[in-house]
Design a protein around this motif. Sequence first.
Motif, PDB file in Angstrom:
ATOM      1  N   ALA A  55       0.839  -1.208   0.000  1.00 29.51           N
ATOM      2  CA  ALA A  55       0.000   0.000   0.000  1.00 29.51           C
ATOM      3  C   ALA A  55       0.866   1.248   0.000  1.00 29.51           C
ATOM      4  CB  ALA A  55      -0.926  -0.007   1.209  1.00 29.51           C
ATOM      5  N   ALA A  56       1.923   1.258   0.828  1.00 31.94           N
ATOM      6  CA  ALA A  56       2.783   2.439   0.905  1.00 31.94           C
ATOM      7  C   ALA A  56       3.401   2.746  -0.458  1.00 31.94           C
ATOM      8  CB  ALA A  56       3.882   2.202   1.938  1.00 31.94           C
ATOM      9  N   ILE A  57       3.916   1.698  -1.105  1.00 33.33           N
ATOM     10  CA  ILE A  57       4.614   1.916  -2.378  1.00 33.33           C
ATOM     11  C   ILE A  57       3.616   2.300  -3.479  1.00 33.33           C
ATOM     12  CG2 ILE A  57       6.063   0.800  -4.125  1.00 33.33           C
ATOM     13  CD1 ILE A  57       7.298  -0.838  -1.771  1.00 33.33           C
ATOM     14  N   GLU A  58       2.467   1.621  -3.495  1.00 31.89           N
ATOM     15  CA  GLU A  58       1.474   1.960  -4.544  1.00 31.89           C
ATOM     16  C   GLU A  58       0.906   3.357  -4.343  1.00 31.89           C
ATOM     17  OE1 GLU A  58      -1.358  -0.566  -6.359  1.00 31.89           O
ATOM     18  OE2 GLU A  58      -0.349  -2.405  -5.716  1.00 31.89           O
ATOM     19  N   VAL A  59       0.620   3.732  -3.077  1.00 31.72           N
ATOM     20  CA  VAL A  59       0.082   5.077  -2.826  1.00 31.72           C
ATOM     21  C   VAL A  59       1.135   6.115  -3.231  1.00 31.72           C
ATOM     22  CG1 VAL A  59      -0.571   6.709  -0.999  1.00 31.72           C
ATOM     23  CG2 VAL A  59      -1.563   4.417  -1.015  1.00 31.72           C
ATOM     24  N   ARG A  60       2.394   5.856  -2.824  1.00 31.31           N
ATOM     25  CA  ARG A  60       3.482   6.810  -3.173  1.00 31.31           C
ATOM     26  C   ARG A  60       3.568   6.981  -4.690  1.00 31.31           C
ATOM     27  NH1 ARG A  60       5.583  10.898  -0.953  1.00 31.31           N
ATOM     28  NH2 ARG A  60       4.385  11.525  -2.743  1.00 31.31           N
ATOM     29  N   ASP A  61       3.511   5.858  -5.425  1.00 27.61           N
ATOM     30  CA  ASP A  61       3.643   5.930  -6.885  1.00 27.61           C
ATOM     31  C   ASP A  61       2.449   6.620  -7.543  1.00 27.61           C
ATOM     32  OD1 ASP A  61       6.059   4.700  -6.677  1.00 27.61           O
ATOM     33  OD2 ASP A  61       5.433   2.760  -7.505  1.00 27.61           O
ATOM     34  N   GLU A  62       1.299   6.619  -6.872  1.00 23.78           N
ATOM     35  CA  GLU A  62       0.095   7.246  -7.435  1.00 23.78           C
ATOM     36  C   GLU A  62       0.051   8.761  -7.212  1.00 23.78           C
ATOM     37  OE1 GLU A  62      -2.688   6.102  -9.129  1.00 23.78           O
ATOM     38  OE2 GLU A  62      -1.544   4.239  -9.366  1.00 23.78           O
ATOM     39  N   LEU A  63       0.765   9.225  -6.144  1.00 25.28           N
ATOM     40  CA  LEU A  63       0.613  10.627  -5.733  1.00 25.28           C
ATOM     41  C   LEU A  63       1.767  11.517  -6.202  1.00 25.28           C
ATOM     42  CD1 LEU A  63      -0.604  10.286  -2.023  1.00 25.28           C
ATOM     43  CD2 LEU A  63      -1.979  10.519  -4.102  1.00 25.28           C
ATOM     44  N   ALA A  64       1.467  12.794  -6.372  1.00 25.14           N
ATOM     45  CA  ALA A  64       2.520  13.758  -6.694  1.00 25.14           C
ATOM     46  C   ALA A  64       3.448  13.893  -5.485  1.00 25.14           C
ATOM     47  CB  ALA A  64       1.875  15.108  -7.010  1.00 25.14           C
ATOM     48  N   LYS A  65       4.706  14.336  -5.767  1.00 29.16           N
ATOM     49  CA  LYS A  65       5.753  14.394  -4.731  1.00 29.16           C
ATOM     50  C   LYS A  65       5.363  15.236  -3.523  1.00 29.16           C
ATOM     51  CE  LYS A  65      10.253  13.548  -6.770  1.00 29.16           C
ATOM     52  NZ  LYS A  65      11.332  14.156  -7.483  1.00 29.16           N
ATOM     53  N   ALA A  66       4.574  16.269  -3.752  1.00 26.58           N
ATOM     54  CA  ALA A  66       4.240  17.218  -2.677  1.00 26.58           C
ATOM     55  C   ALA A  66       3.459  16.548  -1.545  1.00 26.58           C
ATOM     56  CB  ALA A  66       3.413  18.361  -3.257  1.00 26.58           C
ATOM     57  N   HIS A  67       2.757  15.474  -1.870  1.00 20.42           N
ATOM     58  CA  HIS A  67       1.986  14.784  -0.836  1.00 20.42           C
ATOM     59  C   HIS A  67       2.913  13.888  -0.008  1.00 20.42           C
ATOM     60  CE1 HIS A  67      -1.581  16.324  -2.707  1.00 20.42           C
ATOM     61  NE2 HIS A  67      -1.247  15.764  -3.863  1.00 20.42           N
ATOM     62  N   GLN A  68       2.510  13.751   1.264  1.00 19.72           N
ATOM     63  CA  GLN A  68       3.374  13.009   2.187  1.00 19.72           C
ATOM     64  C   GLN A  68       2.797  11.612   2.455  1.00 19.72           C
ATOM     65  OE1 GLN A  68       3.676  15.292   5.776  1.00 19.72           O
ATOM     66  NE2 GLN A  68       5.134  13.858   6.697  1.00 19.72           N
ATOM     67  N   VAL A  69       3.675  10.592   2.488  1.00 23.26           N
ATOM     68  CA  VAL A  69       3.247   9.234   2.841  1.00 23.26           C
ATOM     69  C   VAL A  69       4.117   8.764   4.010  1.00 23.26           C
ATOM     70  CG1 VAL A  69       2.971   6.838   2.036  1.00 23.26           C
ATOM     71  CG2 VAL A  69       2.622   8.736   0.432  1.00 23.26           C
ATOM     72  N   THR A  70       3.481   8.279   5.070  1.00 21.36           N
ATOM     73  CA  THR A  70       4.235   7.794   6.243  1.00 21.36           C
ATOM     74  C   THR A  70       3.733   6.407   6.627  1.00 21.36           C
ATOM     75  OG1 THR A  70       4.355  10.063   7.070  1.00 21.36           O
ATOM     76  CG2 THR A  70       4.914   8.319   8.636  1.00 21.36           C
ATOM     77  N   VAL A  71       4.676   5.495   6.898  1.00 21.01           N
ATOM     78  CA  VAL A  71       4.319   4.150   7.356  1.00 21.01           C
ATOM     79  C   VAL A  71       4.636   4.034   8.848  1.00 21.01           C
ATOM     80  CG1 VAL A  71       4.857   1.681   7.148  1.00 21.01           C
ATOM     81  CG2 VAL A  71       4.760   3.115   5.106  1.00 21.01           C
ATOM     82  N   VAL A  72       3.672   3.499   9.597  1.00 18.99           N
ATOM     83  CA  VAL A  72       3.888   3.211  11.022  1.00 18.99           C
ATOM     84  C   VAL A  72       3.856   1.698  11.185  1.00 18.99           C
ATOM     85  CG1 VAL A  72       2.997   3.458  13.374  1.00 18.99           C
ATOM     86  CG2 VAL A  72       2.707   5.330  11.722  1.00 18.99           C
ATOM     87  N   SER A  73       4.989   1.126  11.596  1.00 13.61           N
ATOM     88  CA  SER A  73       5.016  -0.305  11.911  1.00 13.61           C
ATOM     89  C   SER A  73       5.392  -0.473  13.374  1.00 13.61           C
ATOM     90  CB  SER A  73       6.028  -1.028  11.017  1.00 13.61           C
ATOM     91  OG  SER A  73       6.002  -2.423  11.292  1.00 13.61           O
TER      92      SER A  73
END
Length: 426
Positions: free
Chosen positions: A16-34
């Motif tokens: 999900a993290a990688i697919e969401v990152r690849d779908e969004l423009a750079k300006a948006h932030q993606v953070t994973v909490v494990s």
Amino acid sequence: MAHVVILGAGIGGVAAAIEVRDELAKAHQVTVVSDIPNFQFTPSNPWLAVNWRKPEELKVPLAPVFRKKNIGFTDVGAKTVHPKENRVELNNGESLSYDYLVIATGPKLAFGEIPGLGPHGGHTHSICTLQHAEIASTAWEEFCKDPGPIVIGAAPAVSCFGPAYEYAMIVSTDLRRRGIRHKVPMTFVTAEPYIGHLGLGGVGDTKGMLESAFRDRDIKWITNAKTTAVEPGLLKCDELNDDGSLKKSHEIPFKFGMMMPAFTGIDALMGVEGLVNPRGFVLIDKNQRNPTYPNVFGVGVCVAIPPAEPTPVATGMPKTGYMIESMVTATAHNIAALINGKEAKEEGTWNAVCLADFGDRGVAFVAQPQIPPRNVNWSSEGRWVHLAKIAYEKYFLRKVRKGQSEPVYERYIMKLLGIKRLRDAL
Ligand SMILES: Cc1cc2nc3c(=O)[nH]c(=O)nc-3n(C[C@H](O)[C@H](O)[C@H](O)COP(=O)(O)OP(=O)(O)OC[C@H]3O[C@@H](n4cnc5c(N)ncnc54)[C@H](O)[C@@H]3O)c2cc1C
């Protein structure tokens, strides 16, 4: 700028993290909490538990992978989700605010539902986590020096039956290779109403294939089994009739045991009203969105799915790789659509596709849709399944190391199964 937080970094969370990152423009932030620093490839745990794999081979440190992809990462773990405040409280006391949350936290293992079950203070082993499989692998070497009876199976309310079958077959193969199979009576004890039900009402001829595989390997079985307690070296279960009445109570002596436990949702979600059902599974609609909090999505084993059919002893519906992959892709596309001012229309394909390894051969099945009657109801057996499972492991771990968003099932496994189905039909 939007902030997407992904909770959990297993098969669903990393994808999900990688697919969401690849779908969004750079300006948006993606953070994973494990809650752990590594990705761990759970499907190989049965191999680890008999020392066919080493733990390091099945782990990928996630910080460098996510750094390269411009994805934030913490392994402190989530303490509580506060969907009304769009906030995740972390175990270190800090909070993370989000615009969109993807919950991919997998299961909590409910060993506590049966006295004496499980590896922590109980008397059976587990292969559900890499750490449990590692503990089992040490015990396995000791057992093989002085073997005795084995019990393997699935407790009431289990939804994940495949690994119990895989482990029973792999254990049998390993014992044969060591030349000590003749010293080990094996019993498979399962909540399923029949062998090969798999929480799916069976798929194609999984009943015939798996019964035949058990007969070939001299593995006895008890179905409709309600495991009630495990004492040191003794598993107690009630075998029920199809109408739910008691057929027979069993006390099965064992020297080595592995029982799959029922699953619930994790503590951080338990009791959050509107977000989860009473067992802590995330409520979602056909677009993977929570109906009460539509900026929260759920993927993987943590989502609520009704059972395929009522059974005398409770069974749940499995959530396997292909289904998880399709949930992830739908979620990534829907979040991207919402951020770009469009509608979230994409739906996951809730189909069951599974490669169940026996250590030398295996069984593959495709159920489309999961609940019968189905358009596709196909199963097949052979050495090719064992080889396909090894390829799946190698490919999936490589994909995570490289931070690729390629859907493995869609691109490769479904094609392989398509060719096999065509061959079977000719
Ligand atoms: C032994 C076994 C073998 C299986 N084999 C197969 C197979 O061969 N093929 C197949 O298709 N399916 C298989 N499955 C089913 C399914 O594909 C796996 O269970 C898969 O790992 C589920 O992915 P997930 O992302 O939903 O959960 P998980 O992979 O369990 O990931 C959940 C993640 O969330 C993290 N987490 C938990 N609590 C918190 C918290 N509080 N805060 C932050 N993070 C948290 C966990 O550490 C974990 O990394 C198997 C399952 C098991 C148990």
